[in-house]
Design a protein around this motif. Sequence first.
Motif, PDB file in Angstrom:
ATOM      1  N   UNK A  71       0.844  -1.196   0.000  1.00 53.50           N
ATOM      2  CA  UNK A  71       0.000   0.000   0.000  1.00 53.50           C
ATOM      3  C   UNK A  71       0.878   1.244   0.000  1.00 53.50           C
ATOM      4  N   UNK A  72       0.258   2.400  -0.017  1.00 47.33           N
ATOM      5  CA  UNK A  72       0.997   3.651  -0.243  1.00 47.33           C
ATOM      6  C   UNK A  72       1.870   4.073   0.930  1.00 47.33           C
ATOM      7  N   UNK A  73       1.694   3.475   2.104  1.00 45.70           N
ATOM      8  CA  UNK A  73       2.528   3.846   3.256  1.00 45.70           C
ATOM      9  C   UNK A  73       3.952   3.280   3.157  1.00 45.70           C
ATOM     10  N   UNK A  74       4.131   2.294   2.300  1.00 44.71           N
ATOM     11  CA  UNK A  74       5.445   1.659   2.186  1.00 44.71           C
ATOM     12  C   UNK A  74       6.395   2.528   1.368  1.00 44.71           C
ATOM     13  N   UNK A  75       7.660   2.554   1.767  1.00 50.41           N
ATOM     14  CA  UNK A  75       8.680   3.237   0.982  1.00 50.41           C
ATOM     15  C   UNK A  75       8.928   2.463  -0.306  1.00 50.41           C
ATOM     16  N   UNK A  76       9.523   3.136  -1.289  1.00 52.63           N
ATOM     17  CA  UNK A  76       9.732   2.490  -2.582  1.00 52.63           C
ATOM     18  C   UNK A  76      10.551   1.213  -2.465  1.00 52.63           C
ATOM     19  N   UNK A  77      11.580   1.231  -1.627  1.00 52.07           N
ATOM     20  CA  UNK A  77      12.409   0.027  -1.456  1.00 52.07           C
ATOM     21  C   UNK A  77      11.567  -1.138  -0.931  1.00 52.07           C
ATOM     22  N   UNK A  78      10.668  -0.855   0.019  1.00 58.72           N
ATOM     23  CA  UNK A  78       9.805  -1.900   0.572  1.00 58.72           C
ATOM     24  C   UNK A  78       8.818  -2.399  -0.475  1.00 58.72           C
ATOM     25  N   UNK A  79       8.318  -1.484  -1.297  1.00 62.39           N
ATOM     26  CA  UNK A  79       7.366  -1.880  -2.337  1.00 62.39           C
ATOM     27  C   UNK A  79       8.047  -2.782  -3.374  1.00 62.39           C
ATOM     28  N   UNK A  80       9.262  -2.389  -3.778  1.00 64.49           N
ATOM     29  CA  UNK A  80      10.021  -3.215  -4.733  1.00 64.49           C
ATOM     30  C   UNK A  80      10.250  -4.612  -4.170  1.00 64.49           C
ATOM     31  N   UNK A  81      10.675  -4.659  -2.910  1.00 65.63           N
ATOM     32  CA  UNK A  81      10.985  -5.936  -2.269  1.00 65.63           C
ATOM     33  C   UNK A  81       9.732  -6.805  -2.164  1.00 65.63           C
TER      34      UNK A  81
END
Length: 455
Positions: free
Chosen positions: A271-281
Amino acid sequence: MSNFTKLNLSDKFLDNLKSLNFKTMTRIQEESLPLSLEGKDLIAQAKTGSGKTVAFSIPIVKKLKVRKYAIQSLVLAPTRELANQIAEQIRKVSRHIHNVKVLTLCGGVPYKPQVASLKHGAHIIVATPGRILQHIFETKIDLSSVELLVLDEADKMLDMGFYEDILKVIEALPKKRQTMLFSATYEKDIETLANQILIEPHFIQDDSVHEKQTINQIFYEVNENEKDLLIPSLIASRKASSVLIFCNTKIKCEELADILYENEVDVLTLHSDLEQRQRDETIIMFSNKSYPILIATDVASRGLDIDDIDLVINYDLAKDVKTHIHRIGRTARAGKKGLAVSFYDEETRYKVEMIEEKFDDLIFGNKDEIEASLDEIDCEYRTLFINGGKKHKLRAGDILGALTAAIGLPKEAIGKIDILDFVSYVAIKKEYIKKANEGLRKNKIKGKFIRCEIK
């Protein structure tokens, strides 16, 4: 369907496509490529999973003059995730050519490193509209050599309010260029945009991906408290190993994740609260089959290139029919059959009626018929994180060699390898994950000890 040999492509180009397992063209590729390779403008209405990324990647690579170190093609996409996936696909399609530089320019990641990368030059840019505009006005990015513009998921960009931004970007491009617009829908706003930016375009339509035999849709009327109890049994009874669950809020995503985790089910959230690095992972670990379930808001309904999702569950019904179509399009990609299950109650019945107007083959199930199942919900793989990536000159072959030759893992134990700029992720069968982790800690990759951990 035709194969790619019918196109005017070099033997090296065709060999590379074959190595990527692109043997026959999808319908959108078959209809668009002869036109796009001739330099024609086109509008392609194609839903997710139709092969559209390859459809526009091939003319981008075919048109490329690698010795001309200038930006020659620009692809606009609505989200960071989609932009990254497009860039990766273009890199694969162009890997028979040496020294092709594909650069992504997206928001949500630091601006200054992008400025530094631009100073080193690029052949192809994949960008979100807001960030490329920032570079146009602040970095004074030189787009005067752009010969090909692609707008991917144009309807999503307009839904997100990028209409004026797109027009501003186009003002910075040469008027003499080829333009291709890809969109899942072709409504009035898309038609208006197309009339402004394309010259005598050819219109191509492919509705084959969501034909009624491809996605089975089942609706269950349940109250709010019943949903959490039904999901584990629903997944286990369907023997689904890759499940995408949509919730309308990030709070609900986390609440459902906690409930499933308490029931010993491994889940990821997006979801949108995650940082880009977390979203990629998160996307990598779900797509490489290391986690069986991804719970997401509509940030995942568009722009994710993940194959083989067995089951999509609409925990909450989407806000509108268009979003519902994009959600269920995550399953049954590229013509494969899939299943989408949706929960509704008396308050959301009106949404079901709106969906019924679009589809005439919905199935209404009885919640009491969902078989209770104690089968384990798990994945075959786990992910090994490696603290090294492209910027460290790390390649997939280096990692594969270290795991097989140095540590002794069989090749069939190693799944998908994803190499980002500074880190890498490797899917490894669960029974080998500890051996891989311990082995890499004791052995070098390209002459260096690299930190790794199990995710």
